[in-house]
Enzyme design. Structure first.
Site, PDB file in Angstrom:
ATOM      1  CE  LYS A 142      79.049 -10.033  -2.604  1.00 58.23           C
ATOM      2  NZ  LYS A 142      79.939  -8.856  -2.444  1.00 58.23           N
ATOM      3  CB  THR A 146      83.118  -0.290  -3.447  1.00 60.72           C
ATOM      4  OG1 THR A 146      82.207  -1.164  -4.109  1.00 60.72           O
ATOM      5  CG2 THR A 146      84.517  -0.492  -3.974  1.00 60.72           C
ATOM      6  CG  HIS A 155      88.361  -6.972  -9.193  1.00 64.04           C
ATOM      7  ND1 HIS A 155      88.191  -5.699  -8.700  1.00 64.04           N
ATOM      8  CD2 HIS A 155      88.932  -6.826 -10.413  1.00 64.04           C
ATOM      9  CE1 HIS A 155      88.618  -4.823  -9.589  1.00 64.04           C
ATOM     10  NE2 HIS A 155      89.066  -5.482 -10.641  1.00 64.04           N
ATOM     11  CE  LYS A 191      77.251  -6.135   1.604  1.00 59.58           C
ATOM     12  NZ  LYS A 191      78.698  -5.860   1.684  1.00 59.58           N
ATOM     13  NE  ARG A 192      74.515 -10.236  -8.152  1.00 64.68           N
ATOM     14  CZ  ARG A 192      74.674 -10.587  -9.445  1.00 64.68           C
ATOM     15  NH1 ARG A 192      75.075  -9.697 -10.317  1.00 64.68           N
ATOM     16  NH2 ARG A 192      74.444 -11.805  -9.864  1.00 64.68           N
ATOM     17  CE  LYS A 222      79.829   2.809  -4.009  1.00 63.49           C
ATOM     18  NZ  LYS A 222      79.281   1.702  -4.859  1.00 63.49           N
TER      19      LYS A 222
HETATM   20  C1  26W Z   1      83.368 -14.943 -14.527  1.00 63.40           C
HETATM   21  C2  26W Z   1      82.308 -14.559 -13.572  1.00 63.40           C
HETATM   22  C3  26W Z   1      82.737 -13.415 -12.694  1.00 63.40           C
HETATM   23  C4  26W Z   1      82.226 -12.135 -12.925  1.00 63.40           C
HETATM   24  C5  26W Z   1      82.624 -11.092 -12.088  1.00 63.40           C
HETATM   25  C6  26W Z   1      83.633 -13.653 -11.678  1.00 63.40           C
HETATM   26  C7  26W Z   1      84.039 -12.593 -10.843  1.00 63.40           C
HETATM   27  C8  26W Z   1      83.523 -11.338 -11.068  1.00 63.40           C
HETATM   28  C9  26W Z   1      83.953 -10.162 -10.235  1.00 63.40           C
HETATM   29  C10 26W Z   1      85.396 -10.203  -9.971  1.00 63.40           C
HETATM   30  C11 26W Z   1      83.248 -10.167  -8.976  1.00 63.40           C
HETATM   31  C12 26W Z   1      83.332  -8.822  -8.287  1.00 63.40           C
HETATM   32  O1  26W Z   1      82.597  -7.942  -8.598  1.00 63.40           O
HETATM   33  N1  26W Z   1      84.243  -8.732  -7.314  1.00 63.40           N
HETATM   34  C13 26W Z   1      84.171  -7.607  -6.419  1.00 63.40           C
HETATM   35  O2  26W Z   1      85.042  -6.582  -6.906  1.00 63.40           O
HETATM   36  C14 26W Z   1      84.946  -5.413  -6.093  1.00 63.40           C
HETATM   37  C15 26W Z   1      85.784  -4.329  -6.740  1.00 63.40           C
HETATM   38  O3  26W Z   1      87.135  -4.584  -6.571  1.00 63.40           O
HETATM   39  C16 26W Z   1      85.364  -5.694  -4.649  1.00 63.40           C
HETATM   40  O4  26W Z   1      85.194  -4.544  -3.887  1.00 63.40           O
HETATM   41  C17 26W Z   1      84.550  -6.843  -4.070  1.00 63.40           C
HETATM   42  O5  26W Z   1      85.040  -7.202  -2.810  1.00 63.40           O
HETATM   43  C18 26W Z   1      84.601  -8.044  -5.000  1.00 63.40           C
HETATM   44  O6  26W Z   1      83.736  -9.085  -4.563  1.00 63.40           O
END
Ligand code: 26W
Length: 795
Positions: free
Chosen positions: A536, A638, A351, A530-531, A642
């Site tokens: 971003k 995502t 992701h 968004k975060r 929406k």
């Molecule tokens: C280990 C810390 C950590 C925690 C969560 C690293 C990375 C993440 C996630 C992968 C971050 C995340 O939410 N990525 C998002 O995933 C979405 C679903 O596929 C995508 O639509 C977003 O572009 C992406 O940033």
């Protein structure tokens, strides 16, 4: 099977109020009504749940298991009511008791068991799996505290613990009979062929089940969340010696493992507790999967045929070594065969390409906590090196265990989450592995569930769509394209715009009652939710907003398009740069909103505590969707989907799924700006690219100078020195280089919005042409291309 369908909902509500909560209507509090309605709805879901479970057993169907450290579920009551098509009945049943439907719904806390995109995607996927009737389980952790609550003090983000379980939770069934011991630490004992791991510490994982119902309640799958508990919760001996803390320590220690969600969504902290949480989830899930498999099929060689396990990023990647350990150490299969069976069962979704988000564990910590798994990882790596002598990279270099390469090597398929992202995976982080295994990487572009993100959150628009093309679109979203002829009808377009305006009025009313923010619904509602993260580029948005403000002050009589700039989003607690961006936006809002010269043309609001429920309020009322990440950085997005579905055209870069949204809605219905991913990589090599961009654009320079001069922080002029010097210096995310084109795109938006009919047409075409972005389409992709799983509803 008691068929609850026949009992009128109002009777079920009263029965539960009376017998489940011991209250009569006169004395019931709001939470009692919410719980009684929830139980009445839940009864109906349980029927579908039992039928689904039974059919899955009877047919011996292949099962899908979705392992994720996050499930950003939000609220479940409205989702249940909408999926069971009980909205009208619920409204009238409550009205009979003098209760307001929305007031009751608003009493439910969000289950905020996730950070952002990855967690919400997992929740959308479970709902689509049920709607399609694909036998599946979600496995996660039942965090006592979800993502922190955010509030602002003097414009700064303040984090507070989140207490979703403090209120009664209607949607889970505790399973005291489903417990597994999960070990940590200790040592490994090798005698000849047999290798045994003797953990030095054990906690128990106890299951809590939540049914996930699909459209029309035709199927329901299970989300099983694990909670940590002590094997010997209470140390009576310590208690008898008056050492009460030590007496309670075992329970407290064990609960720590599922106490709280790590609030980082891009930077791995490498914390021991995080690795323990990852193994806790994975270890318990695999035990449970193999127990269910053994009961039904027995022969482990059939595992890949009957079970597909999806790893939601690398967070549950320990599943590879753990499955090999169980098959080899405990079940006696050869190491080779164990690896093959594991690989035949596992698949992995990536992701993010952000280097800091790719999990690696120090071999010291990893080996201390999981000594046998480290040995197995080394053996897997060794086998891979033997099979691919030409390879140069390893999952075990630099005294690290690299979870990305490990996941890749242990998976039969690896997928990205948008077409661009998947291609970039092949040319960046997984280049060598892709060349060694050219068939392994496939794309599955993300999607969102149309039940929550259109039918439930935007009932006005859903009503217009259904009255225009029937209701089949709800689980066949491609049918939205049937709206295209209607878009040419001015009368229909007028209805479409009226709906958007009503949604905006509703949001304005809520913003003023909940936050004292007063917004004119005729302004252009420009939304970025968004975060918070530099990639971003919320700071690009506020920079353009400040330049816009200055320009309005220069020409207060010009025919500006009035805009409301809406922001919402949380920053990871340790991400100070992101927290500074939040503060800058709040500081700028304070100055700009109180400027009499410009207030009718420009207003800024940063709504606190962004979560799923707030998104459901904002998305239907948005006119413009801000998707402005540096190209190549947002894996998919995502939220962008929406907004498009709810008639908010995008201003955005060619990044992630923006590319595919633009392809589907048409370039003329998308406000594109900025560099492509290739141009970004090129521009980074250019010396002083930021300084050059600033010199070339006086608006940009002026905005930066104003910020540095303390225009928005008069009491502390140097407050934003960090942000300004970063942008004038490294500017790694190319905010300055994309500014001028972003400004151009925003002025185009201003002009287009003035043409209300043209804008309505553009918005309606976004709705009509975004059907492809349903998570039903995405899940069917996984079922056909990766899991080889089938629907038991469409048989
Ligand atoms: C280990 C810390 C950590 C925690 C969560 C690293 C990375 C993440 C996630 C992968 C971050 C995340 O939410 N990525 C998002 O995933 C979405 C679903 O596929 C995508 O639509 C977003 O572009 C992406 O940033």
């Amino acid at each position: 099977m008691i068929h609850t369908k026949t009992t009128p909902l109002r009777d079920s509500i009263l029965r539960h109020l009376t017998y489940s909560f011991g209250k009569d209507p006169e004395h019931a509090i709001l939470e009692d009504w919410r719980m009684a309605l929830s139980f009445a709805v839940r009864d109906r879901i349980v029927d579908a749940w039992f039928k689904a479970t039974q059919k899955t057993y009877e047919t011996g169907a292949k099962r899908v298991y979705y392992l994720s450290m996050e499930f950003l579920i939000g609220r479940l009551l409205e989702d249940g009511i909408v999926n069971l098509e009980l909205v009208d009945e619920a409204k009238s049943a409550l009205a009979e008791y003098g209760k307001d439907y929305h007031e009751v719904l608003n009493d439910e806390p969000d289950a905020a068991l996730g950070n952002g995109g990855l967690g919400r995607l997992a929740a959308c996927f479970l709902e689509s799996l049920s709607t399609i009737g694909c036998p599946a389980h979600g496995y996660g952790i039942r965090y006592e505290h979800g993502l922190f609550r955010q509030s602002f003090v003097d414009g700064r983000q303040v984090e507070m613990p989140e207490h979703w379980l403090e209120q009664r939770h209607a949607w889970e069934f505790e399973r005291p009979e489903v417990r597994y011991r999960i070990g940590f630490g200790g040592h490994v004992d090798t005698r000849g062929e047999t290798v045994r791991w003797y953990p030095s510490e054990e906690v128990e994982a106890e299951a809590y089940d939540t049914p996930v119902v699909g459209w029309k309640g035709r199927w329901a799958n299970t989300l099983r969340l694990w909670s940590g508990r002590a094997i010997h919760p209470f140390d009576l001996d310590a208690f008898n010696h008056g050492d009460y803390t030590r007496a309670a320590a075992p329970e407290a220690l064990a609960r720590t493992i599922s106490r709280v969600l790590y609030p980082d969504d891009t930077t791995e902290q490498g914390k021991e507790l995080r690795l323990k949480q990852e193994y806790f989830l994975t270890g318990a899930a695999l035990r449970d999967i193999l127990r269910r498999f053994n009961n039904q099929f027995g022969d482990l060689r059939r595992l890949p045929e009957k079970v597909s396990i999806q790893l939601n990023d690398t967070h549950p990647a320990i599943a590879g070594p753990e499955l090999v350990r169980i098959l080899h150490d405990e079940r006696g299969l050869s190491f080779q065969e164990s690896v093959e069976i594991a690989r035949g069962t596992l698949s992995y979704t990536n992701h993010t390409l952000l280097p800091e988000a790719l999990e690696t564990w120090g071999e010291g910590l990893f080996g201390k906590l999981l000594p046998r798994h480290l040995q197995i990882v080394d053996q897997i790596d060794h086998e891979h090196a033997k099979n691919f002598p030409k390879r140069t990279q390893s999952m075990r270099s630099d005294n690290l265990v690299k979870m990305g390469p490990l996941s890749f090597v242990m998976a039969h398929h690896v997928n990205g989450v948008s077409a661009l992202h998947t291609e970039l995976m092949k040319t960046t982080v997984f280049e060598e592995l892709h060349n060694l295994h050219p068939e392994r990487i496939v794309n599955q572009t993300n999607g969102v569930t149309p039940r929550r993100w259109l039918l439930a959150c935007n009932p006005r628009l859903a009503g217009l769509i259904t009255s225009s093309i029937g209701e089949d679109w709800v689980d066949d979203l491609g049918q939205l394209s049937k709206l295209e002829p209607f878009v040419e009808d001015a009368g229909w377009l007028d209805k479409y715009s009226t709906i958007k305006r009503s949604n905006k009025v509703e949001l304005s009313n809520w913003m003023s009652s909940a936050h004292g923010i007063h917004a004119d619904p005729d302004m252009l509602f420009d939304v970025q939710i968004k975060r918070l993260h530099e990639y971003k580029r919320q700071h690009l948005n506020i920079l353009e907003t400040i330049a816009h403000w200055l320009e309005i002050r220069d020409n207060p009589n010009a025919d500006w398009t009035p805009r409301l700039k809406l922001f919402a989003g949380k920053a990871a607690p340790g991400y100070f740069f992101a927290k500074d961006i939040i503060r800058l936006i709040n500081d700028a809002a304070a100055v700009i909103n109180s400027d009499p010269m410009t207030s009718k043309f420009l207003k800024i609001a940063f709504l606190p505590n962004y979560n799923v429920t707030l998104a459901e309020r904002l998305v239907p009322a948005a006119d413009l969707s801000e998707q402005i990440s540096t190209a190549g950085k947002e894996a998919s997005g995502t939220g962008n989907m929406k907004f498009a579905l709810n008639g908010a055209p995008t201003v955005g870069t060619l990044d992630g799924a923006n590319v595919e949204i633009r392809e589907h809605v048409g370039a003329e219905n998308f406000f594109l700006f900025g560099m492509t991913a290739e141009q970004v990589m090129e521009r980074r090599t250019t010396e002083a690219h930021a300084r050059k961009a600033i010199e070339a654009d006086p608006r940009l320079k002026r905005a930066l100078d104003e910020i540095r001069a303390g225009r928005f922080s008069p009491s502390e002029p140097g407050r934003y020195e960090g942000i300004v010097s970063n942008l004038e210096g490294a500017d790694y995310f190319l905010v300055c280089s994309d500014f001028t084109d972003y400004w151009r795109a925003q002025r185009e938006v201003d002009a287009s919005f003035k043409d209300t009919l043209g804008w309505a047409r553009m918005a309606a075409l976004n709705t009509a042409r975004s059907g492809w972005f349903s998570s039903d389409r995405t899940i069917r992709g996984y079922m056909n291309d990766i899991w080889k799983a089938e629907s038991l509803l469409e048989k």
